[in-house]
Enzyme design. Structure first.
Site, PDB file in Angstrom:
ATOM      1  N   SER A 348      41.610  61.715  58.640  1.00 44.11           N
ATOM      2  CA  SER A 348      40.671  62.247  57.655  1.00 44.11           C
ATOM      3  C   SER A 348      39.239  62.068  58.144  1.00 44.11           C
ATOM      4  CB  SER A 348      40.915  61.598  56.292  1.00 44.11           C
ATOM      5  OG  SER A 348      40.256  62.310  55.263  1.00 44.11           O
ATOM      6  N   ASP A 468      48.636  70.107  54.325  1.00 46.83           N
ATOM      7  CA  ASP A 468      47.381  69.380  54.093  1.00 46.83           C
ATOM      8  C   ASP A 468      46.365  70.350  53.500  1.00 46.83           C
ATOM      9  OD1 ASP A 468      45.112  67.845  54.090  1.00 46.83           O
ATOM     10  OD2 ASP A 468      45.365  67.078  56.129  1.00 46.83           O
ATOM     11  N   HIS A 498      48.309  65.217  53.743  1.00 47.59           N
ATOM     12  CA  HIS A 498      47.200  64.497  54.381  1.00 47.59           C
ATOM     13  C   HIS A 498      47.668  63.066  54.657  1.00 47.59           C
ATOM     14  CE1 HIS A 498      42.970  64.393  55.411  1.00 47.59           C
ATOM     15  NE2 HIS A 498      42.746  63.355  54.621  1.00 47.59           N
TER      16      HIS A 498
END
Length: 757
Positions: A348, A468, A498
């Site tokens: 991320s 995601d 994610h």
């Protein structure tokens, strides 16, 4: 379980024998297979004084235990070898499997019985049922000494460094940026955990603005209401300037001392991939960056000032920047323990910083492992001329992220001294965000790493999920294609959301990264090379395939969308509008069921297809007014088993990242029945229908021809499957929630869907 082995390296026989001997497996090339297997197993069970016992509790076949087999005149067969091998890997004979040949085929077992010594060597490099390779399991149990020196097996570093008696220290790197304009370069706190070693070692660095803590309360207050009218924008072409970075020079002198003075105590959290590398001789560095707790400066979220400060940590590891012992800047320490070679890790925002760092071309950064990282911040908070939210976080924008990560405010003294200036800086950010139009502008241009992708020198490993919708697949797709052709790049493209994938049962991700970093950071000469794309097959559990590319397909499959005109009503009754706004999950469910304001088109799949790249919609469309928001989702529709987006725990705390060190859960994506699966999606402001940088008028009730690319993906479809295309306006999870009374009309006879295959 299925075996998908990418980390194994084929070595010459003499290397195999040598490495086995160093681990106490004194096998002779001339010995018969049965004797060699017994010699191997008696060393394998080194924790037993009486090795007859562990042999007696394993089976050779359904009637004979292994000790009895070795005492007999019977010959070793392929079936017996496989039966024993599976038991060593943790499978229970007559419980997990009964027929070793059938089980071998079902699991995709990578070893073919033949040369027994090579078979046993590869077996040691194969993952067990509980997640470790067999050699790692044995080393964890004490097969070879924990002597704080490097030991290698099949081109990978073994866990022979103590993870208890380590050096834990803190330094403050002098950056080359002054984000708060105080006339001093910002200091960046670096938390270091490194093994004791009489020599130089490489570093695994995680650049995480979250690491020193987050200000969730301030971030929540900064969230936006998504309800509001879609702006009618004036037509114009967006002009941009080349981003500039103003650097500052070091100031003053500092006494050079031998060691850091501040000891690192507890840290908020470590990353388990880093934990895995610590006892294998890699220093772990955690850096939160400018504007975070115990560092100085503002939180500039994603721009090259933030990236530069992280880069300066790599510069310090290579002797190009200073690090002070504390905020007085009176004493400095050198990274004399560092060999100058660095890899970055994290998912991320952490993976985003890896992307940004790579585009600086900094010397010493050998490998980035960018997991679900952003490549252009515009595409995180905006899409095709629209204000959007990351999936799962309606109302989040850049300023709420800045509040979240400006952890200096968690320290009361820093809050008193600095919050007023921080808030003033935040007001400037809000003005530049331009939530009114959703257009690309200089603010976003300054945070677009694709512009500098040509500078990348490091080897690049991406991981990204097809599901995601936070950091959408477009980010990795664009970065993957923007990289220079001469560098090595690799993508693990899974079917999760994610999420991290380093603790999944079905793939030897950690071991593959070990082989890569041992080669690149420790200088071991091997021919290890990952495939360009390693893709998780969506049609079966625990199945991975190697592909040559992500996108770039020469062929395509076209679907006609129908013969009539259909309309999408934008406005909902107040009750439904409020209900969807409170719980966007309800909206998604009803959208998939065909209960929202939408056009729903079912498209039969008449032959096997392998979608790879960006699906494209060619639409003839008109709006009843001078604006229009178009959302699209492509589903595989029909009750069947699909891979789920979030991993489930298969066994708790069974992966050992060292020697009883940071035990980790073994996980995998479940494969279970659902009504549908999202293949791809996308959002478009019809005023930006031809180009992101071109805003055009919409004339009410005038037909427009629109080419609309959806998020890139890789997805396999079989003959007889059904695709469902859903066209609608407001997406209550992602887009602005405009409830004005207008409608879009689509001429389906003049529209089509194209899939690159």
């Amino acid at each position: 379980m299925r075996f998908n082995q990418y980390s194994y390296i084929n070595f010459p026989k003499e290397n195999v024998l040598s490495e086995l001997k160093k681990c106490g497996f004194d096998l002779q090339n001339t010995a018969n297979h049965k004797d060699s297997l017994e010699t191997f197993l008696r060393r394998f069970f080194f924790t037993y004084q009486d090795t007859n016992y562990p042999l007696s509790i394993l089976a050779a076949d359904k009637k004979t235990d292994l000790l009895t087999f070795f005492q007999s005149e019977d010959e070793l067969t392929a079936d017996i070898f496989y039966t024993v091998a599976f038991q060593l890997l943790g499978f229970s004979y007559l419980v997990d499997f009964e027929d070793s040949d059938v089980f071998r085929k079902e699991t995709g077992f990578p070893i073919i019985y033949g040369d027994l010594i090579e078979n046993l060597y590869q077996l040691l490099n194969t993952r067990t049922k509980k997640g470790n390779t067999l050699i790692d399991q044995l080393v964890s149990d004490g097969l070879i000494p924990e002597d704080n020196d490097y030991h290698y097996f099949n081109g990978k570093s073994l866990a022979t460094f103590s993870n208890q008696d380590v050096i834990r220290e803190v330094v403050y790197v002098e950056s080359r940026v002054d984000t708060d304009q105080k006339g001093l370069s910002d200091l960046v706190k670096v938390s270091i955990i490194r093994p004791r070693f009489d020599g130089k070692i490489p570093a695994i660095m995680t650049a995480s603005p979250y690491h020193q803590g987050t200000n969730d309360k301030a971030s929540d207050k900064a969230l936006y209401k998504m309800e509001g009218e879609l702006e009618v924008k004036l037509p114009h072409k967006i002009e941009l300037e080349k981003p500039q970075l103003n650097l500052v020079q070091p100031q003053g002198k500092a006494e050079l001392i031998a060691e850091a003075e501040e000891k690192l105590t507890h840290i908020n959290s470590s990353y388990t991939l880093n934990d895995y590398f610590l006892p294998r001789g890699f220093a772990n560095l955690y850096v939160s960056g400018v504007g975070t707790k115990d560092s100085t400066g503002f939180m500039t979220n994603g721009d090259y000032q933030q990236i530069e400060a992280y880069k300066n940590v790599i510069d310090w590891l290579n002797g190009r920047c200073r690090a002070f012992t504390d905020h007085t800047r009176q004493r400095q320490v050198k990274a004399d323990w560092s060999n100058g070679k660095v890899a970055t890790t994290g998912l991320s925002y952490l993976g985003t910083m890896s992307n940004g760092l790579a585009t600086t071309g900094v010397d010493g950064l050998e490998v980035i492992i960018a997991e679900a990282g952003i490549s252009s911040w515009y595409n995180y908070y905006r899409e095709n001329g629209l204000v959007t939210s990351p999936g799962g976080y309606p109302g989040e924008d850049f300023d709420s992220l800045a509040e979240l990560t400006y952890s200096r405010n968690l320290l009361a003294g820093d809050y008193i001294r600095g919050n007023e200036a921080h808030q003033a800086d935040l007001e400037k950010v809000k003005a530049q965000l331009d939530r009114k139009t959703g257009d690309y502008n200089q603010f976003w241009h300054d945070r677009n790493y694709l512009l500098n992708a040509h500078k990348v020198k490091a080897e690049v490993v991406f991981t990204h999920g097809s599901q995601d919708w936070n950091v959408k697949p477009l980010h990795v797709y664009q970065m993957f294609h923007a990289l220079p052709t001469h560098i090595h790049k690799h993508l693990f493209f899974h079917n999760g959301a994610h999420v991290y994938m380093n603790n999944w049962q079905s793939i030897d991700f950690r071991e593959s990264i070990n082989a890569l970093l041992t080669k690149k950071l420790l200088g071991q000469e091997t021919d290890f090379q990952l495939p360009t794309v390693i893709w998780q097959d969506n049609t079966a559990p625990q199945t991975w395939l190697s592909l040559d590319n992500f996108g770039g397909q020469e062929n395509c499959e076209t679907f006609s969308l129908g013969q009539e005109e259909q309309a999408i009503q934008n406005q909902y009754p107040d009750k439904d509008f409020e209900r969807y706004g409170k719980t966007y999950q309800t909206f998604n469910t009803e959208l998939y069921q065909g209960k929202a304001n939408q056009i729903t088109i079912n498209l039969p799949v008449t032959k096997d297809l392998h979608l790879n790249g960006r699906a494209q919609l060619n639409l003839r469309i008109k709006s009843s007014t001078n604006k229009g928001l178009l959302s699209a989702q492509l589903l595989e529709f029909g009750q069947k088993k699909y891979l789920q987006p979030y991993p489930a725990i298969l066994s708790a705390r069974t992966i050992d990242n060292g020697r009883y060190h940071m035990l980790e859960n073994l996980c995998e994506l479940p494969f279970r029945p659902e009504a549908q699966r999202v293949v791809t999606k996308g959002y478009l402001n019809l005023q930006n229908r031809n180009d992101l940088l071109l805003v055009e008028d919409i004339t009410a009730d005038e037909w427009m021809d629109v080419q609309f690319e959806l998020q890139p993906t890789i997805y396999k479809l079989k003959e007889g499957d059904t695709l469902r295309l859903v066209l609608y306006t407001t997406d209550f999870e992602i887009t602005i929630r405009d409830n004005t009374d207008y409608h879009l009309t689509v001429d389906l006879a003049q529209s089509m869907l194209t899939l690159p295959c």
